[in-house]
Design an enzyme around this catalytic site. Sequence first.
Site, PDB file in Angstrom:
ATOM      1  N   GLY A  47      30.057  39.070  45.210  1.00 52.57           N
ATOM      2  CA  GLY A  47      30.547  38.772  46.549  1.00 52.57           C
ATOM      3  C   GLY A  47      32.062  38.667  46.528  1.00 52.57           C
ATOM      4  N   GLN A  52      40.414  36.547  49.263  1.00 54.54           N
ATOM      5  CA  GLN A  52      40.524  36.827  47.828  1.00 54.54           C
ATOM      6  C   GLN A  52      41.319  38.097  47.550  1.00 54.54           C
ATOM      7  OE1 GLN A  52      36.050  36.169  47.110  1.00 54.54           O
ATOM      8  NE2 GLN A  52      37.022  35.574  45.192  1.00 54.54           N
ATOM      9  N   CYS A  91      33.431  32.660  40.257  1.00 54.40           N
ATOM     10  CA  CYS A  91      34.199  33.261  41.356  1.00 54.40           C
ATOM     11  C   CYS A  91      35.251  34.186  40.773  1.00 54.40           C
ATOM     12  CB  CYS A  91      34.860  32.144  42.166  1.00 54.40           C
ATOM     13  SG  CYS A  91      35.862  32.727  43.541  1.00 54.40           S
ATOM     14  N   LEU A  92      35.423  35.345  41.398  1.00 54.56           N
ATOM     15  CA  LEU A  92      36.436  36.301  40.930  1.00 54.56           C
ATOM     16  C   LEU A  92      37.831  35.681  40.952  1.00 54.56           C
ATOM     17  CD1 LEU A  92      35.286  39.555  42.801  1.00 54.56           C
ATOM     18  CD2 LEU A  92      34.781  38.872  40.453  1.00 54.56           C
ATOM     19  N   HIS A 133      28.805  30.643  49.535  1.00 50.05           N
ATOM     20  CA  HIS A 133      30.028  30.647  48.719  1.00 50.05           C
ATOM     21  C   HIS A 133      31.129  31.462  49.406  1.00 50.05           C
ATOM     22  CE1 HIS A 133      32.052  31.175  44.571  1.00 50.05           C
ATOM     23  NE2 HIS A 133      32.716  31.995  45.369  1.00 50.05           N
ATOM     24  N   GLU A 134      30.772  32.661  49.862  1.00 54.34           N
ATOM     25  CA  GLU A 134      31.770  33.529  50.504  1.00 54.34           C
ATOM     26  C   GLU A 134      32.213  32.945  51.843  1.00 54.34           C
ATOM     27  OE1 GLU A 134      33.041  35.556  48.581  1.00 54.34           O
ATOM     28  OE2 GLU A 134      31.397  35.583  47.131  1.00 54.34           O
ATOM     29  N   HIS A 137      34.904  30.475  51.449  1.00 48.44           N
ATOM     30  CA  HIS A 137      36.241  31.063  51.244  1.00 48.44           C
ATOM     31  C   HIS A 137      36.974  31.227  52.568  1.00 48.44           C
ATOM     32  CE1 HIS A 137      36.730  32.034  47.020  1.00 48.44           C
ATOM     33  NE2 HIS A 137      35.532  32.612  46.950  1.00 48.44           N
TER      34      HIS A 137
END
Length: 156
Positions: A47, A52, A91-92, A133-134, A137
Amino acid sequence: MAMRNVVLEGDPILRKVCRPVDEITPRILTLLDDMAETMYYENRGIGIAAPQVGVLRRVFVVDVGDEHGKLEFINPEITYTEGSQIYCEGCLSVPGKNADVERPAKIRVKALNRNGEEFELEAEGLLAVCICHENDHLNGILFTDKAVDGKIIVEE
Ligand SMILES: [Zn+2]
């Protein structure tokens, strides 16, 4: 399509509240494509949210490898939650860290697709985790903020 640089933890961009998309322009479509490419390129990415890649818009893309494949969300809204589950997240934007996070077991989310059509989706398991989660963000929230007992695992 093009890869975009992933913004890392510590950058104030990740703490901002994103603005809704008021018109789905070619620029937004390119953003969606670039986000997907960046997500697939990055190791284990399932995701990615617009902040991000440095864009403060309410947009995210997920693909948890299930039958849904790639899902794109524009102006998402979680309209229903039920139960809870704990999943060890990463997470990225927070490389090398993982933490158990408690999320709803089941959710309903509505959003616009790339054609500007509203859709609604019910999700559970990993897909529900990923969407929550996304969505966080978009409100400047990182998974580490929600670590169970504040416990964050750092890879050596
Ligand atoms: Zn993340």
